[in-house]
Write a protein that holds these residues in place. Structure first.
Motif, short mmCIF file in Angstrom:
data_model
loop_
_atom_site.label_atom_id
_atom_site.label_comp_id
_atom_site.label_asym_id
_atom_site.label_seq_id
_atom_site.Cartn_x
_atom_site.Cartn_y
_atom_site.Cartn_z
N SER A 160 0.85 -1.18 0.00
CA SER A 160 0.00 0.00 0.00
C SER A 160 0.89 1.23 0.00
O SER A 160 1.42 1.61 1.03
CB SER A 160 -0.90 0.02 1.23
OG SER A 160 -1.44 1.32 1.43
N GLU A 161 1.03 1.84 -1.17
CA GLU A 161 1.97 2.95 -1.27
C GLU A 161 1.51 4.14 -0.42
O GLU A 161 2.31 4.84 0.17
CB GLU A 161 2.15 3.37 -2.72
CG GLU A 161 3.34 4.27 -2.92
CD GLU A 161 3.78 4.38 -4.37
OE1 GLU A 161 3.53 3.43 -5.14
OE2 GLU A 161 4.38 5.40 -4.72
N VAL A 162 0.20 4.31 -0.35
CA VAL A 162 -0.34 5.41 0.46
C VAL A 162 0.06 5.25 1.91
O VAL A 162 0.59 6.16 2.55
CB VAL A 162 -1.88 5.44 0.35
CG1 VAL A 162 -2.46 6.43 1.32
CG2 VAL A 162 -2.29 5.80 -1.06
N ALA A 163 -0.20 4.05 2.43
CA ALA A 163 0.12 3.81 3.83
C ALA A 163 1.62 3.91 4.06
O ALA A 163 2.06 4.43 5.09
CB ALA A 163 -0.40 2.43 4.25
N ALA A 164 2.40 3.44 3.10
CA ALA A 164 3.85 3.52 3.25
C ALA A 164 4.30 4.97 3.33
O ALA A 164 5.17 5.33 4.12
CB ALA A 164 4.54 2.81 2.08
N TYR A 165 3.68 5.82 2.52
CA TYR A 165 4.02 7.25 2.53
C TYR A 165 3.67 7.87 3.87
O TYR A 165 4.46 8.60 4.47
CB TYR A 165 3.30 7.97 1.40
CG TYR A 165 3.50 9.47 1.42
CD1 TYR A 165 2.47 10.33 1.78
CD2 TYR A 165 4.73 10.02 1.07
CE1 TYR A 165 2.67 11.70 1.79
CE2 TYR A 165 4.93 11.38 1.10
CZ TYR A 165 3.90 12.23 1.45
OH TYR A 165 4.08 13.58 1.47
N MET A 166 2.44 7.57 4.34
CA MET A 166 2.02 8.15 5.61
C MET A 166 2.90 7.67 6.75
O MET A 166 3.04 8.36 7.76
CB MET A 166 0.56 7.74 5.90
CG MET A 166 -0.43 8.26 4.91
SD MET A 166 -0.46 10.05 4.91
CE MET A 166 -1.95 10.34 5.78
N SER A 167 3.45 6.47 6.60
CA SER A 167 4.28 5.94 7.68
C SER A 167 5.72 6.37 7.56
O SER A 167 6.56 5.98 8.36
CB SER A 167 4.23 4.40 7.66
OG SER A 167 2.92 3.95 7.71
N GLY A 168 6.02 7.14 6.53
CA GLY A 168 7.38 7.63 6.40
C GLY A 168 8.37 6.61 5.88
O GLY A 168 9.58 6.77 6.08
N ALA A 169 7.91 5.56 5.22
CA ALA A 169 8.85 4.58 4.68
C ALA A 169 9.57 5.17 3.47
O ALA A 169 8.98 5.92 2.70
CB ALA A 169 8.11 3.30 4.29
N PRO A 170 10.85 4.83 3.27
CA PRO A 170 11.61 5.40 2.15
C PRO A 170 11.19 4.80 0.82
O PRO A 170 11.87 3.91 0.28
CB PRO A 170 13.06 5.06 2.50
CG PRO A 170 12.97 3.86 3.36
CD PRO A 170 11.68 3.95 4.12
#
Lengths: 326, 511, 326
Positions: free
Chosen positions: C197-207
Motif C-alpha cells: 500500500s503505497e499510500v500507507a507507506a508514505y504516511m508511515s514515512g517509509a523510504p
C-alpha cells in the motif's frame, strides 16, 4: 442553499473542445512535429501519396490498438496480441485454401478464432480472477503452440483469399486505401460503443472502480469477458488484414504489434490503469507510432539505432504529458 | 485552567484548493496534559488543519510553532520525528506486513544494516501492551485482523513514536465498545503523563467523557473555544452549523397495518457463522433500523440481502414471493427492486474520477437505454431532475464527483439508486462522517421515500439516528436478532442493553 | 505452535513453489533416458539458472507492485557486452566482469530513475527502455560472435567437487548475498510496504523512492549476472530478440509460479528461483517423454495455463464476492 444547476446546453462542439484531453492535443502536436521533421529530410514526406500510404500501414495497427484500448480501459492488459494476430492470419489463409466456401468464410473464420482466444482470456480474467497479464501470456503461448503444431514448424503455405487482399489493398473510393476505410468504420464503431452504449460506459466504470461498478449492479464479469473477446476478434482481424496485405501469413508476424499497440494507446492519453481515455487519442497514438517508425526507416537508420530512438522517443513523449499525479 | 505556554500554536493558517477555501486564517492552541476536542461539520476545515499539522500538505499562509520554535513539515515523517503523531482510520497500516513490522516501520532497531527482528518484536509487544492491545500477536498480518484490531495496532504504532502531541482523527469509529473503554483509559493515562491530545470526533458522548476543552470550526475558521461541559449539545451543534438547531428528525407517522404482504421478508437466513437464523419482516412505508455493537453481522445481513454473499441458506421473500438473489444484478432488477447504499462511498459507492452524470447513471441504465443504447436526452432529463430533487450541490453534472464535498458525494450515491426507483432501500451507515446539515436532509429524504411507499432498512452506529428515524429497531448480537424494539420502546437504554445482550426488566418483543 | 503457523503462512508461496519443483523434478529425473546422474543434473541446472536469475530480478521489482519488461533485454545486452570485454588476462577478465555487472546495474538504475522521477508507469517505461537496451545490444553484436574467457566460463558452468553444478552454487550465492540482506534491510521492507500500500507507506514515512530505486537497480544487476552466465554457456554474444523477449515473459511466469503476488507486497525471490526451475523442468518433460519437439511450445503454453489457473481454485472458498476486488 440549493444552487443545484442543471447541465446547461452548451454548443456541443465547444463542449467537446473544452473537454479535450491535453494528452490528445499533445499527441496531435507531436504528429505535426514529426511531419515537419520528416519534410526537412525529404520533400516527398508531405506528399499525399506518402501520407495515405502511412495511413494505410497505420490502419493495421489501428485495428489492433482498438482492441487493446478496450482492455486497457478496463484496467487490464492483453499480451496475447502477437499470436492472436498470427492465428487470425493463418486460420483465414487456411480456410481460403478450401475452395469457394473456404474463401467466403475465410475472414469470419479468422476473426472467430481470435474471438475464441479472447473469450478464454476473458473467462480467465473475469470468472477465474487470474491477472490479465499472466493469462494472456499463457494464451499467447498456447496459440503459438497450436500454430507451430499446425504448420509443422514450416512457414505457412496457404495464400490469402481475394477478399482479404481486396480489403487490405483495394480501393473502393479511388485513391483512398480500403484498409483506412476499414479502420475508420471500426473506429467509428468504437467511439459509438464507448460513449453511447451501456456496455461502453460500464467499461469506464469498471476501469475506474470495479468494486463500485459491481455494487451498482453492473454485470462486471460479463462486460470484462466481452471486452476481451472483442479485443481478440480485433487482433485477429488485424492479422487477417495483414495477411491480405502480404498475400500470405508468416510466423511471428504478430510480434511487431504488441508493444506498439500498447504504446499507441498510452501515448494517446488512455490511462494505463484504466478508466480514462478517448478513442481520438488512440488514433493519434497509432498515427504517431507509425510515422515514427516510418521516419526511422526512411532515414535508413540501422535496426539498432531505430530501437534505441524508438524507446527514447516514447519515454520522452510520456515524460512530457503522460505523468501520473504525485 | 490557566493557559500555560501552549505546546503547539497555529496562527492564521490558510489553505486553498483551487477556488475552495479549506482553512481561513485559523488558529489553535494545544496545551500539554490536556485533551482538546475539535468539532465541526465536514468541510469545516478540521481535516485540513490536521493535514497541515502532520505535514501531509503545506499551508499557503500562516505559521505553526512547536515548543516555541517555528516549524514547517515537508513530509509526514518529519512531523512524526518532531513529535506530532496522528492516528488515522487505518490509512497508514501496511496490509501485507506483520503487526510488529507495521508498528516499527519507520524506526526499526537494526543490526549490521539489517532489521533486528527479535528486538523489533520485543518493542512491538511493549507498544501493544501500552495501548491495551496485548492480545494481538506481533507476527499476525495486518490484513488478517478485523478493523477494530487494526485500529488498536494503529494506536500502538503511534504510541511507539513517543509523541508530544497525539492527534486522533475519528480514531474510535471502528472500535468495539470494550476497545473504546480501554483506549480511553490509555488516553487518560497519557494525559496525566503530560501528553497533549487532540481529539476529533462526531460522537458527543465520547467528547463529553474525554475532553477538557473544545474548539468548534466552521467554514474553515475557528469559531469558538470553550471548556468541555460548559455548553449543551444543541448549543454546540448550533455553533457547528451556524444556525438555529431544532428538529433533527422528521415526524414518524402512525403505522396502520394494511394486510398486504411485507415488502421484504427474511426467513431463517444463515451464512457461514456470521448470520444465524435471521427472520424479520419489512413493510412498505416502514423504516427499520439495525442496531447493536459494531461487527455483529449487520453489514453481512445487508450484503446477503443484496446478493453479494455466497452460500446463504434460508429464504428471502419479496412481496410474498420467494426469490433467489444471486448478485447485485438480480437484486436491483425490476422484480426484486433492491438498492444498497454501501459502507464506504469512496471505494464502493462512487467512481470518483468520473462525472456526476456517469455516477448517477451507473445503476439505472435501463431507465434511459434501449437494447444497450443510451438515449442522451432522456438521460439528461432524468439526471437534472434527480439533482434538483436531492439538492445535490454541484456546478454541473459533468463535474468529477471527487470535487464534491463528502455530504454531496453521499447524496450522489443515494440519488444513483433512487434513479432506479427501488422498492426496498438498504443503507449501510449512510451518515457516517457526514456534516450535520446534510444528515438532516438525508433523514427527511428517507422519511419522504418511506411515505411514498418504499421499505427502508437502515444500519446505523448512531443511537440518535436509530431513535429518531426508525419505526422499529432490530438489535443484533453475534449474528442473530436478539431483540426487536418498536416505537416508544426505542430508547438509548434499551438499545445499549440489548446490544450488550443484557436482559432488561422491560419485556422483549421477539419478531 | 502458533509461531510455526505464522511462519508457514508467511512462506506459503515459496513452499508451494519448492513443492511443485520437487514434484516436477522427480518426474523428470525418473523418466530421463540417462537416468539420475550428475551430468543430467548439471545440464538441467545450467539451462535453468539463466531463467532463475531473471526471475529473481523480476520478483524484486514485482514486490514493489511494479514490473520490469526490460529484464530479458538487459540480459541480452550484457550477454553481447560480455562477449566483447570478458576476455584476456585474469585482470582484464575481472574488469570485464565488473563492467558487465556495472552495466546491468546502470540499466536498472535508469529504469528506476524514469519510474520514480519521471513518474511514469513501470509497464510502459520498461517496454520503452527494453527497446533501447535491445538497440544497444544490436549495436554491439549485429551478428552473433565474440568470445569469452574460457577458463572462467568452464569453471562457472562446470561442477564443484565433481557433484554440485557450479551454476546452482552461483545462484545460491546470489540469493544469499543479494536477496537475503536486501529483504531484511529497511529499504527492502519499505519495498514490501510500497507494493502492499503505497499510500500507507508514505504516511508511515517509509523510504519509498529509495526502495523502488534499489529494486530496479538490483533487478538490472541480477539480469546482468544472467547475461554473464549466458555468455559462459554459449561462448558468444547474440542480440536475439525472440529469446530476450522469452526470458522476460517467462520470468513473469516463474514469478507467479514462485508465489510472488503480481499486486506486490508479498513473496520472495527464493520462491521465484524455484518457480523458474519448475518452469524449465516442465518444459523439458517433453524431451524426457520423447514427444515430438513440435509440440513443445503448445505443451509449455498449456502448463503455463494450468499453473496460473491454480490460484482460481481458491475462489471456491470465497464466500463474500466483494473479496474478488482488491
Amino acid at each position: 442553499m440549493s444552487e443545484a444547476t442543471a447541465s446547461r446546453s452548451i454548443p456541443r462542439g465547444i463542449a467537446m473542445l473544452r473537454r479535450l484531453d491535453p494528452a490528445v492535443a499533445a499527441s496531435f502536436g507531436c504528429i505535426l512535429l514529426l511531419l515537419l521533421l520528416g519534410s526537412l529530410y525529404s520533400r516527398s514526406f508531405l506528399s499525399p501519396e506518402y501520407l495515405l500510404q502511412q495511413l494505410k500501414v497505420a490502419s493495421f495497427l489501428g485495428v489492433i490498438a482498438t482492441g487493446m484500448m478496450l482492455v486497457i480501459l478496463l484496467g487490464q492488459i492483453d499480451l496475447s496480441v502477437p499470436w492472436v494476430v498470427t492465428t487470425g492470419a493463418m486460420m483465414a489463409c487456411a480456410a481460403a485454401g478450401h475452395g469457394t466456401t473456404g474463401a467466403i468464410i475465410a475472414i469470419p473464420w479468422g476473426i472467430l478464432c481470435g474471438v475464441a482466444i479472447g473469450l478464454v482470456n476473458g473467462i480467465g480474467v473475469a470468472y477465474l480472477r487470474i491477472p490479465s497479464m499472466i493469462i494472456t501470456l499463457a494464451t499467447n503461448a498456447v496459440a503459438q503452440g497450436l500454430m507451430v503444431a499446425y504448420t509443422g514448424g514450416f512457414s505457412p503455405q496457404d495464400a490469402a483469399s481475394k477478399a482479404m487482399r481486396y480489403l487490405a489493398t483495394g480501393n473502393v473510393v479511388p485513391s483512398l486505401p480500403n484498409a483506412v476505410l476499414v479502420w475508420a468504420v471500426i473506429g467509428g464503431a468504437a467511439i459509438w460503443i464507448l460513449s453511447r452504449t451501456t456496455f461502453g460506459r460500464a467499461i469506464y466504470a469498471i476501469g475506474n472502480r470495479e468494486r463500485a461498478a459491481y455494487l451498482s449492479g453492473i454485470d462486471t464479469r460479463r462486460v470484462t469477458m466481452l471486452a476481451f473477446a472483442l479485443s481478440g476478434g480485433l487482433s485477429a482481424f488485424g492479422g487477417v488484414l495483414l495477411a491480405g496485405y502480404a498475400s500470405k501469413a508468416a510466423q511471428s508476424m504478430g510480434d511487431a504489434y504488441l508493444l506498439p499497440s500498447i504504446a499507441a494507446v498510452v501515448l494517446g492519453g488512455t490511462h494505463i490503469l484504466g478508466g480514462r481515455g478517448s478513442y481520438l487519442g488512440t488514433v493519434a497514438g497509432v498515427v504517431l507510432i507509425t510515422l515514427l517508425q516510418s521516419i526511422l526507416s526512411v532515414m535508413q537508420i540501422s535496426e539498432a539505432g531505430r530501437q534505441l530512438i524508438y524507446g527514447a522517443v516514447i519515454i520522452l513523449m510520456l515524460l512530457i504529458y503522460g505523468r501520473q499525479k504525485a | 485552567m490557566i493557559a500555560a505556554e501552549p505546546l503547539f500554536r497555529a496562527e492564521r493558517l490558510s489553505k486553498r484548493y483551487g477556488g475552495v477555501v479549506a482553512l481561513d486564517r485559523a488558529d489553535l492552541e494545544v496545551h500539554p496534559g490536556r485533551i482538546h476536542a475539535i468539532l465541526g461539520e465536514n468541510g469545516a476545515g478540521k481535516s485540513t488543519l490536521i493535514k497541515l499539522m502532520v505535514g501531509v500538505v503545506a499551508p499557503d499562509e500562516g505559521r505553526m510553532t512547536l515548543e516555541g520554535r517555528e516549524v514547517a513539515f515537508a513530509r509526514p515523517a518529519a512531523a512524526t520525528d518532531a513529535g506530532v503523531v496522528c492516528i488515522f482510520q487505518e490509512l497508514s497500516l501496511i496490509p501485507d506486513l506483520s503487526v510488529a513490522d507495521n508498528i516499527m516501520i519507520s524506526h526499526p532497531p537494526t543490526r549490521l544494516g539489517m532489521i533486528d527482528r527479535r528486538a523489533q518484536r520485543r518493542l512491538a509487544e511493549e507498544a501493544l501492551a501500552r495501548a491495551g492491545a496485548g492480545d494481538i500477536h506481533p507476527r499476525a498480518l495486518v490484513k488478517d485482523l478485523p478493523l477494530s484490531r487494526r485500529q488498536m495496532v494503529e494506536i500502538a504504532k503511534a504510541l511507539s513514536r513517543q509523541p508530544k502531541i497525539l492527534i486522533l482523527d475519528e480514531a474510535t469509529s471502528a472500535l468495539t465498545a470494550s476497545d473504546v473503554t480501554k483506549v480511553f483509559e490509555v488516553l487518560k493515562r497519557l494525559r496525566a503523563e503530560g501528553l497533549a491530545l487532540l481529539y476529533i470526533s462526531h460522537r458527543m458522548h465520547e467528547i463529553a467523557e474525554l475532553a477538557d476543552e473544545c474548539t468548534v470550526f466552521r467554514n474553515g475558521r475557528r469559531i469558538s473555544t470553550f471548556a468541555a461541559g460548559s455548553k449543551t449539545d444543541p448549543e454546540v451543534i448550533e455553533l457547528m452549523i451556524g444556525r438555529e438547531y431544532k428538529h433533527v428528525f422528521p415526524d414518524k407517522p402512525e403505522r396502520k397495518a394494511d394486510g398486504r404482504s411485507p415488502a421484504l421478508q427474511c426467513r431463517s437466513l444463515t451464512w457461514n457463522d456470521r448470520l444465524k437464523d435471521i427472520s424479520f419482516s419489512l413493510h412498505a412505508g416502514e423504516i427499520i433500523g439495525l442496531g447493536g455493537l459494531d461487527g455483529q453481522g449487520q453489514r453481512e445481513l445487508l450484503l446477503a440481502l443484496f446478493g453479494v454473499l455466497r452460500g446463504c441458506r434460508g429464504d428471502i421473500l419479496i412481496d410474498g414471493d420467494k426469490v433467489q438473489i444471486e448478485s447485485p444484478v438480480t437484486a436491483k432488477s425490476e422484480r426484486v427492486g433492491l438498492a444498497l447504499i454501501p459502507e464506504d462511498r469512496k471505494t464502493e459507492g462512487l467512481m470518483l474520477p468520473m462525472s456526476v452524470r456517469d455516477n448517477l447513471s451507473a445503476a439505472a441504465f435501463d431507465r434511459f437505454a434501449r437494447f444497450g443504447v443510451i438515449d442522451r436526452q432522456r438521460q439528461s432529463a432524468l439526471i437534472d431532475e434527480m439533482i434538483r430533487l436531492i439538492e445535490i450541490k454541484t456546478a454541473s453534472a459533468d463535474l468529477a464527483v471527487s470535487a464534491l464535498s463528502g455530504g454531496n458525494q453521499q447524496k450522489v450515491v443515494i440519488a444513483k439508486w433512487l434513479m432506479n426507483k427501488p422498492r426496498i432501500i438498504l443503507l449501510n451507515d449512510p451518515t457516517r462522517g457526514i456534516d450535520v446539515g446534510t444528515k438532516q436532509e438525508i433523514y427527511r429524504l428517507l422519511r419522504r421515500l418511506a411515505d411514498d411507499g418504499a421499505a427502508i432498512l437502515l444500519y446505523s452506529t448512531d443511537y440518535d439516528e436509530l431513535i429518531g428515524c426508525c419505526d422499529r429497531v432490530l438489535v443484533m448480537y453475534d449474528g442473530a436478532i436478539r431483540r426487536e424494539l418498536s416505537g416508544a420502546e426505542i430508547t438509548e437504554r434499551a438499545l445499549v442493553s440489548s446490544a450488550l445482550n443484557v436482559h432488561d426488566s422491560e419485556p422483549a418483543s421477539v419478531p | 505452535m502458533t509461531e510455526w503457523r505464522y511462519w508457514f503462512s508467511e512462506q506459503r508461496g515459496t513452499l508451494l513453489a519448492i513443492g511443485i519443483f520437487a514434484a516436477m523434478f522427480l518426474i523428470y529425473s525418473t523418466n530421463h533416458p540417462a537416468g539420475f546422474s550428475v551430468n543430467m543434473v548439471q545440464t538441467a541446472a545450467n539451462k535453468a539458472t539463466l531463467l532463475a536469475f531473471v526471475a529473481m530480478a523480476q520478483a524484486i521489482v514485482v514486490i514493489t507492485a511494479g514490473i520490469d519488461l526490460s529484464v530479458g533485454m538487459i540480459l541480452t545486452l550484457t550477454n553481447c557486452l560480455a562477449s566483447w570485454i570478458v576476455v584476456g588476462t585474469a585482470t582484464e577478465t575481472a574488469l570485464g566482469v565488473i563492467g558487465v555487472l556495472g552495466t546491468g546495474l546502470l540499466c536498472g538504475m535508469i529504469n528506476g530513475a524514469v519510474v520514480i522521477f519521471g513518474r511514469l508507469q513501470p509497464i510502459v517505461t520498461t517496454i520503452a527502455t527494453g527497446a533501447m537496451y535491445y538497440g544497444i545490444a544490436l549495436f554491439l553484436r549485429p551478428n552473433p560472435g565474440g568470445s569469452v574467457n574460457e577458463t572462467l566460463a568452464d569453471a562457472l558452468t562446470g561442477r564443484l567437487f565433481g557433484v554440485l553444478p557450479t551454476s546452482l552454487v552461483a545462484l545460491a550465492v546470489a540469493a544469499l548475498v543479494i536477496w537475503v540482506p536486501y529483504s531484511r534491510s529497511v529499504v527492502g521492507r519499505a519495498a514490501f510496504a510500497t507494493g502492499s500500500s503505497e499510500v500507507a507507506a508514505y504516511m508511515s514515512g517509509a523510504p519509498i523512492r529509495a526502495a523502488k530505486f534499489t529494486a530496479y537497480a538490483l533487478a538490472g544487476l541480477l539480469s546482468a549476472i544472467g547475461g554473464l552466465f549466458l555468455t559462459f554457456f554459449s561462448y558468444t554474444g547474440e542480440a536475439a530478440y525472440a529469446s530476450g523477449n522469452a526470458y522476460t515473459l517467462f520470468s513473469i511466469a516463474a514469478v507467479v509460479l514462485g508465489g510472488v503476488s503480481l499486486m506486490g507486497g508479498r513473496g520472495s525471490a527464493i520462491g521465484a528461483i524455484f518457480g523458474a526451475l519448475a518452469f524449465r523442468t516442465i518444459g523439458d518433460l517433453l524431451f524426457v517423454f520423447d514427444l515430438d519437439p513440435l509440440w513443445q511450445p503448445l505443451f509449455q503454453g498449456i502448463v503455463l495455463m494450468l499453473a496460473v489457473s491454480i490460484g482460481a481454485f481458491g475462489l471456491v472458498r470465497v464466500r463474500n464476492r466483494l473479496e474478488w476486488f482488491g
